[in-house]
Design an enzyme around this catalytic site. Structure first.
Site, short mmCIF file in Angstrom:
data_model
loop_
_atom_site.label_atom_id
_atom_site.label_comp_id
_atom_site.label_asym_id
_atom_site.label_seq_id
_atom_site.Cartn_x
_atom_site.Cartn_y
_atom_site.Cartn_z
N SER A 189 61.09 68.15 14.90
CA SER A 189 62.36 67.43 14.85
C SER A 189 63.33 68.09 15.83
O SER A 189 63.20 69.28 16.12
CB SER A 189 62.95 67.47 13.44
OG SER A 189 64.31 67.08 13.44
N TYR A 202 65.36 72.83 6.16
CA TYR A 202 64.68 71.80 6.96
C TYR A 202 64.63 72.22 8.42
O TYR A 202 63.58 72.18 9.06
CB TYR A 202 65.41 70.47 6.82
CG TYR A 202 64.83 69.37 7.68
CD1 TYR A 202 63.61 68.78 7.35
CD2 TYR A 202 65.49 68.93 8.83
CE1 TYR A 202 63.06 67.78 8.14
CE2 TYR A 202 64.95 67.93 9.63
CZ TYR A 202 63.74 67.36 9.28
OH TYR A 202 63.21 66.37 10.07
#
Length: 312
Positions: A189, A202
């Site tokens: 990501s 995350y």
């Protein structure tokens, strides 16, 4: 006056050299952009790498689109996800649309005792492509100690975002090395490029995926294995809670069609031309400015979520 001439000459050549260097850099960047985003490596991924592709988190979003794109290219597909009902549905859709064989393995990646079942399901298959896509984020941006059910969230994020990538690679890589060909596509990501406050766990897990992929690529590219770290910005998925695609937030189909053409060309990619530009801008921002913008945005999203859900 005469003594100033050598200095002026020196400065002239420094200036000319700088202009020439910058011109070459710009020209090279434009050439690379054309090579990657204009031409791409259309034939790079397909049955030539192996009969089967394995995709985790394959019933929705980016994972489903990778499974469909690989099937479109003639690869048989193993779909791995949590819900057997969803797996059956996606499996039927792919079989009907692309006329390829599929298999399904229903497992919950929050658990650690699932990999023997996956190993059994993959036994004997010539796997050419592995897409480690399964992932989990926060429900909303939050300070570390204020994350609801923090201990459970820590365990889930590590098992899904980190352990799954390592364990799936452990299962599939030996066969690729034996045949001296294969591709492993790890979906990281843009949150893994630089630290993202209020998405701390995350962001850190996705940074792990990026570093793991880059290290693995260097270790095994001499053995015919291409390992890619894919670091997209926002894509219209359930995970991102974006429903309507835009130019900078593409649909999963648009993103995957773009990203898959970079396999063999870029071992580290945002997967999409607009995201590539965003990544370049992101990388040159001074840290103080980057953190101010990112933290401010996530604080705003947090406040909006808490207000909507009437939490304190």
């Amino acid at each position: 006056m005469e003594s100033a001439l050598p200095a002026a000459c020196f400065l002239y050549w420094v200036g000319a050299g700088t202009v020439a260097y910058l011109t070459l850099r710009v020209a090279y960047s434009l050439f690379e952009a054309l090579r990657v985003w204009g031409v791409g490596n259309v034939a790079g991924v397909g049955p030539g790498l192996g009969e089967w592709a394995v995709v985790t988190g394959s019933t929705d979003g980016i994972g489903k689109s990778y499974a469909e794109e690989l099937a479109k290219r003639g690869m048989k597909v193993v779909l791995i996800s949590r819900s057997q009902d969803k797996l059956n549905q996606v499996s039927s859709e792919i079989k009907e649309k692309f006329k390829v064989e599929t298999r399904t393995i229903a497992v919950d990646f929050t658990s650690e005792d699932i990999y023997d079942k996956i190993k059994t399901g993959l036994a004997g298959l010539e796997i050419g492509v592995l897409v480690n896509n399964v992932g989990m984020s926060y429900e909303y941006p939050e300070y570390f100690l204020e994350i609801p059910d923090l201990d459970n969230v820590i365990k889930k994020l590590i098992n899904i975002n980190i352990v799954s990538v390592c364990k799936m690679t452990r299962l599939v890589l030996p066969g690729m090395v034996e045949r001296s060909k294969g591709a492993i596509l790890n979906i990281s990501s843009a949150s893994g490029m630089r630290p993202v406050p209020l998405l701390t766990i995350y962001s850190a897990t996705k940074a792990f995926v990026d570093f793991f992929s880059r290290c693995l690529h260097e270790e095994y590219r001499g053995k015919g294995i291409f390992v890619q770290s894919v670091l997209p910005f926002y894509v219209a998925t359930k995970l991102s809670k974006i429903r309507k695609p835009t130019l900078d937030k593409p649909s999963t189909e648009t993103f995957v069609k773009s990203a898959i053409k970079t396999v063999g060309l870029q071992s580290r990619t945002t997967g999409y031309p607009i995201h590539s530009l965003m990544g370049s801008i992101n990388s040159i921002l001074p840290s103080w400015m980057y953190f101010k913008i990112t933290t401010g945005l996530n604080k705003s999203l947090r406040a909006r979520y808490l207000k909507k859900n009437k939490k304190n």
